[in-house]
Design a protein around this motif. Structure first.
Motif, PDB file in Angstrom:
ATOM      1  N   UNK A  40      85.719  50.655  74.146  1.00  0.00           N
ATOM      2  CA  UNK A  40      84.820  50.374  75.266  1.00  0.00           C
ATOM      3  C   UNK A  40      83.497  51.116  75.107  1.00  0.00           C
ATOM      4  N   UNK A  41      83.570  52.410  74.811  1.00  0.00           N
ATOM      5  CA  UNK A  41      82.358  53.217  74.688  1.00  0.00           C
ATOM      6  C   UNK A  41      81.482  52.750  73.527  1.00  0.00           C
ATOM      7  N   UNK A  42      82.117  52.353  72.430  1.00  0.00           N
ATOM      8  CA  UNK A  42      81.358  51.820  71.298  1.00  0.00           C
ATOM      9  C   UNK A  42      80.635  50.543  71.710  1.00  0.00           C
ATOM     10  N   UNK A  43      81.308  49.711  72.492  1.00  0.00           N
ATOM     11  CA  UNK A  43      80.690  48.484  72.966  1.00  0.00           C
ATOM     12  C   UNK A  43      79.480  48.745  73.838  1.00  0.00           C
ATOM     13  N   UNK A  44      79.610  49.653  74.788  1.00  0.00           N
ATOM     14  CA  UNK A  44      78.487  49.991  75.670  1.00  0.00           C
ATOM     15  C   UNK A  44      77.329  50.559  74.855  1.00  0.00           C
ATOM     16  N   UNK A  45      77.653  51.380  73.866  1.00  0.00           N
ATOM     17  CA  UNK A  45      76.619  51.966  73.005  1.00  0.00           C
ATOM     18  C   UNK A  45      75.856  50.892  72.246  1.00  0.00           C
ATOM     19  N   UNK A  80      83.208  45.972  74.633  1.00  0.00           N
ATOM     20  CA  UNK A  80      83.328  46.632  75.934  1.00  0.00           C
ATOM     21  C   UNK A  80      84.367  45.939  76.810  1.00  0.00           C
ATOM     22  N   UNK A  81      84.317  44.602  76.851  1.00  0.00           N
ATOM     23  CA  UNK A  81      85.298  43.856  77.653  1.00  0.00           C
ATOM     24  C   UNK A  81      86.700  44.052  77.095  1.00  0.00           C
ATOM     25  N   UNK A  82      86.832  43.996  75.765  1.00  0.00           N
ATOM     26  CA  UNK A  82      88.142  44.214  75.142  1.00  0.00           C
ATOM     27  C   UNK A  82      88.642  45.625  75.412  1.00  0.00           C
ATOM     28  N   UNK A  83      87.734  46.594  75.399  1.00  0.00           N
ATOM     29  CA  UNK A  83      88.120  47.983  75.665  1.00  0.00           C
ATOM     30  C   UNK A  83      88.650  48.177  77.073  1.00  0.00           C
ATOM     31  N   UNK A  93      68.601  47.293  67.685  1.00  0.00           N
ATOM     32  CA  UNK A  93      68.169  46.460  68.803  1.00  0.00           C
ATOM     33  C   UNK A  93      68.100  44.990  68.381  1.00  0.00           C
ATOM     34  N   UNK A  94      69.291  44.381  68.245  1.00  0.00           N
ATOM     35  CA  UNK A  94      69.387  42.977  67.849  1.00  0.00           C
ATOM     36  C   UNK A  94      70.389  42.275  68.757  1.00  0.00           C
ATOM     37  N   UNK A  95      70.146  41.010  69.037  1.00  0.00           N
ATOM     38  CA  UNK A  95      71.002  40.265  69.956  1.00  0.00           C
ATOM     39  C   UNK A  95      72.441  40.196  69.467  1.00  0.00           C
ATOM     40  N   UNK A  96      72.647  40.007  68.174  1.00  0.00           N
ATOM     41  CA  UNK A  96      74.021  39.888  67.667  1.00  0.00           C
ATOM     42  C   UNK A  96      74.772  41.207  67.828  1.00  0.00           C
ATOM     43  N   UNK A  97      74.062  42.336  67.681  1.00  0.00           N
ATOM     44  CA  UNK A  97      74.700  43.645  67.877  1.00  0.00           C
ATOM     45  C   UNK A  97      75.076  43.826  69.345  1.00  0.00           C
ATOM     46  N   UNK A  98      74.181  43.414  70.237  1.00  0.00           N
ATOM     47  CA  UNK A  98      74.468  43.527  71.670  1.00  0.00           C
ATOM     48  C   UNK A  98      75.623  42.609  72.075  1.00  0.00           C
ATOM     49  N   UNK A  99      75.703  41.454  71.443  1.00  0.00           N
ATOM     50  CA  UNK A  99      76.808  40.528  71.728  1.00  0.00           C
ATOM     51  C   UNK A  99      78.140  41.106  71.273  1.00  0.00           C
ATOM     52  N   UNK A 128      71.730  45.920  82.406  1.00  0.00           N
ATOM     53  CA  UNK A 128      72.399  45.603  83.670  1.00  0.00           C
ATOM     54  C   UNK A 128      73.858  45.230  83.418  1.00  0.00           C
ATOM     55  N   UNK A 129      74.100  44.406  82.410  1.00  0.00           N
ATOM     56  CA  UNK A 129      75.472  44.032  82.058  1.00  0.00           C
ATOM     57  C   UNK A 129      76.284  45.259  81.670  1.00  0.00           C
ATOM     58  N   UNK A 130      75.670  46.160  80.906  1.00  0.00           N
ATOM     59  CA  UNK A 130      76.356  47.389  80.495  1.00  0.00           C
ATOM     60  C   UNK A 130      76.728  48.229  81.707  1.00  0.00           C
ATOM     61  N   UNK A 131      75.818  48.339  82.668  1.00  0.00           N
ATOM     62  CA  UNK A 131      76.104  49.114  83.883  1.00  0.00           C
ATOM     63  C   UNK A 131      77.227  48.481  84.692  1.00  0.00           C
ATOM     64  N   UNK A 132      77.222  47.164  84.789  1.00  0.00           N
ATOM     65  CA  UNK A 132      78.288  46.467  85.520  1.00  0.00           C
ATOM     66  C   UNK A 132      79.639  46.721  84.851  1.00  0.00           C
ATOM     67  N   UNK A 133      79.681  46.609  83.526  1.00  0.00           N
ATOM     68  CA  UNK A 133      80.936  46.850  82.808  1.00  0.00           C
ATOM     69  C   UNK A 133      81.375  48.299  82.947  1.00  0.00           C
ATOM     70  N   UNK A 134      80.423  49.223  82.942  1.00  0.00           N
ATOM     71  CA  UNK A 134      80.767  50.636  83.128  1.00  0.00           C
ATOM     72  C   UNK A 134      81.380  50.854  84.507  1.00  0.00           C
ATOM     73  N   UNK A 135      80.815  50.196  85.523  1.00  0.00           N
ATOM     74  CA  UNK A 135      81.341  50.310  86.883  1.00  0.00           C
ATOM     75  C   UNK A 135      82.749  49.721  86.957  1.00  0.00           C
ATOM     76  N   UNK A 136      82.954  48.560  86.331  1.00  0.00           N
ATOM     77  CA  UNK A 136      84.282  47.944  86.306  1.00  0.00           C
ATOM     78  C   UNK A 136      85.284  48.874  85.636  1.00  0.00           C
ATOM     79  N   UNK A 137      84.883  49.458  84.500  1.00  0.00           N
ATOM     80  CA  UNK A 137      85.758  50.379  83.788  1.00  0.00           C
ATOM     81  C   UNK A 137      86.125  51.577  84.660  1.00  0.00           C
ATOM     82  N   UNK A 138      85.126  52.163  85.334  1.00  0.00           N
ATOM     83  CA  UNK A 138      85.373  53.341  86.174  1.00  0.00           C
ATOM     84  C   UNK A 138      86.286  53.004  87.348  1.00  0.00           C
ATOM     85  N   UNK A 139      86.016  51.878  88.003  1.00  0.00           N
ATOM     86  CA  UNK A 139      86.805  51.493  89.178  1.00  0.00           C
ATOM     87  C   UNK A 139      88.252  51.186  88.795  1.00  0.00           C
ATOM     88  N   UNK A 140      88.437  50.395  87.724  1.00  0.00           N
ATOM     89  CA  UNK A 140      89.790  50.007  87.336  1.00  0.00           C
ATOM     90  C   UNK A 140      90.513  51.095  86.542  1.00  0.00           C
TER      91      UNK A 140
END
Length: 200
Positions: free
Chosen positions: A139-144, A89-92, A77-83, A3-15
């Motif tokens: 950004x794309x690396x972050x979402x991945x 993604x935010x920095x991107x 699939x680890x929390x630290x990788x997702x963090x 869900x967070x990834x989708x929100x960030x993707x939407x923010x990226x697309x809109x901005x």
């Protein structure tokens, strides 16, 4: 995390695309979109088509993971990788917007060979020649990393390859033809995607 990834993707697309295109149109009368060029099947065509395909595919990956259709690669699939992915993604997003601002009215998506745009060398363009593409890859690396399922990995790979093609096969020959020695001097002084590394 999907869900967070989708929100960030939407923010990226809109901005990064919507707001930037609207701003460009307000200042220049043009949205900045130049479309896909080149003969179908050519490297130029693949660069544009692949880029267009990679964007919605990258957005589909977290959506399909959220729906339970795709699952993350176990080793990623680890929390630290997702963090780390979330931070990237935010920095991107921030870096994309900053680089677009520095590009000013010369901002384009794609190349129109009939146009002559200003060779931008100020701001972040004094550090790397393609800061918008660098930021988009961050950004794309972050979402991945946030949703590291097989489709996300493929989408990132396609984006990486098509950005390389776009820069090396489409944009650099165009800029060399338009700006000549000034552009070649710029290439000698500034890295393509990474500061201080001329050919990277």
């Amino acid at each position: 995390m999907p869900i967070t990834a989708l929100i960030l993707y939407l923010v990226f697309a809109v901005l990064g695309f919507g707001w930037r295109s609207w701003t460009q149109y307000r200042h220049t009368g043009s949205t900045g979109f130049r479309g896909i060029h080149g003969r179908p099947g050519s490297l130029e065509w693949f660069a544009g088509a692949g880029f267009v395909a990679a964007i919605p595919t990258g957005a589909a990956a977290p959506l399909l993971q959220l729906l339970g259709i795709l699952t993350p690669v176990a080793t990623l699939n680890a929390l630290w990788i997702q963090t780390v992915g979330t931070v990237l993604a935010v920095a991107g997003i921030a870096a994309t917007l900053y680089a677009q601002r520095d590009m000013g009215e010369s901002w384009r998506i794609g190349v129109d060979p009939s146009e002559t745009t200003t060779l931008v060398r100020n701001g972040v363009f004094g550090l790397v020649r393609n800061p918008i593409f660098t930021a988009m890859l961050i950004f794309a690396a972050g979402i991945t990393l946030m949703t590291p399922n097989p489709l996300a990995l493929v989408a990132f790979l396609v984006l990486l390859v098509t950005i390389e093609l776009q820069v090396r096969v489409v944009e650099e020959p165009y800029l060399n033809a338009v700006h000549g020695q000034a552009y070649r001097d710029y290439c000698e002084a500034v890295g393509r995607f990474v500061p201080h590394i001329r050919h990277a």
